[in-house]
Design an enzyme around this catalytic site. Structure first.
Site, PDB file in Angstrom:
ATOM      1  N   PRO A 178      -1.495   2.649  -0.636  1.00 17.27           N
ATOM      2  CA  PRO A 178      -0.201   3.329  -0.533  1.00 17.27           C
ATOM      3  C   PRO A 178      -0.093   4.402   0.556  1.00 17.27           C
ATOM      4  O   PRO A 178       0.000   5.593   0.269  1.00 17.27           O
ATOM      5  CB  PRO A 178      -0.035   3.930  -1.926  1.00 17.27           C
ATOM      6  CG  PRO A 178      -1.433   4.217  -2.366  1.00 17.27           C
ATOM      7  CD  PRO A 178      -2.254   3.082  -1.805  1.00 17.27           C
ATOM      8  N   CYS A 179      -0.047   3.974   1.795  1.00 16.64           N
ATOM      9  CA  CYS A 179       0.114   4.925   2.898  1.00 16.64           C
ATOM     10  C   CYS A 179       1.454   5.651   2.829  1.00 16.64           C
ATOM     11  O   CYS A 179       1.604   6.721   3.417  1.00 16.64           O
ATOM     12  CB  CYS A 179      -0.070   4.223   4.240  1.00 16.64           C
ATOM     13  SG  CYS A 179       0.997   2.806   4.493  1.00 16.64           S
TER      14      CYS A 179
END
Length: 166
Positions: free
Chosen positions: A134-135
């Site tokens: 989850p950047c």
């Protein structure tokens, strides 16, 4: 040969590319599988064919958007990078909890290199497995969104969804 499937989501089309063991090699908010394949490490890149069965990834994405913020955590990803820091940073990124975004500075610290803020930002920018790694949960120090390969409106939607689901 890898398999892919494009799903309709509230954030738009989301395509997931998986190995024959259903490990996610690429994912993003696009219906262009060719674009996703360019993000995959050359050692993992292969021809892709559409498939209904992409293992647990499709169900996890549906569950995530239905409000189960932890649904993506158990999905196996296969990410490779030439650099040790980036590989480690991607593992650390998967530990950032939904609803609790961190800054690039904090992400660099969590990744074991507090001064490597640019390298931490590069790990976000080069992440081939959006959503699962989850950047989107990494923000600028001032709390603004920063960048996101799939567009800032998608990043905002994901962050708002995670906050609301909490």
């Amino acid at each position: 040969m890898v398999k892919y499937r494009t799903l309709d989501t509230p954030a738009g089309p989301f395509t997931v590319v998986v190995s024959n063991t259903h490990a996610v090699r690429a994912a993003g908010f696009t219906d262009d599988v060719g674009e996703l394949l360019t993000l995959v490490h050359p050692g993992l890149r292969d021809d892709a064919e559409p498939a209904d069965d992409v293992g647990p990834a499709a169900g996890a994405v549906r569950s995530y958007f239905d409000g189960d913020r932890a649904a993506l955590d158990a999905v196996v990803v296969e990410q490779h990078s030439a650099g040790e820091f980036m590989r480690h940073a991607w593992q650390v990124m998967r530990e950032i909890k939904p609803g609790f975004p961190v800054t690039y500075t904090e992400f660099a610290r969590l990744s074991g290199r507090p001064a490597a803020i640019r390298a931490a930002a590069a790990a976000c920018a080069r992440n081939p497995v959006a959503l699962f790694t989850p950047c989107h949960r990494v923000l600028r120090t001032d709390g603004s969104l920063g960048g996101y390969r799939w567009g800032l409106p998608v990043k905002r939607l994901l962050l708002d969804h995670e906050q609301a689901a909490g």
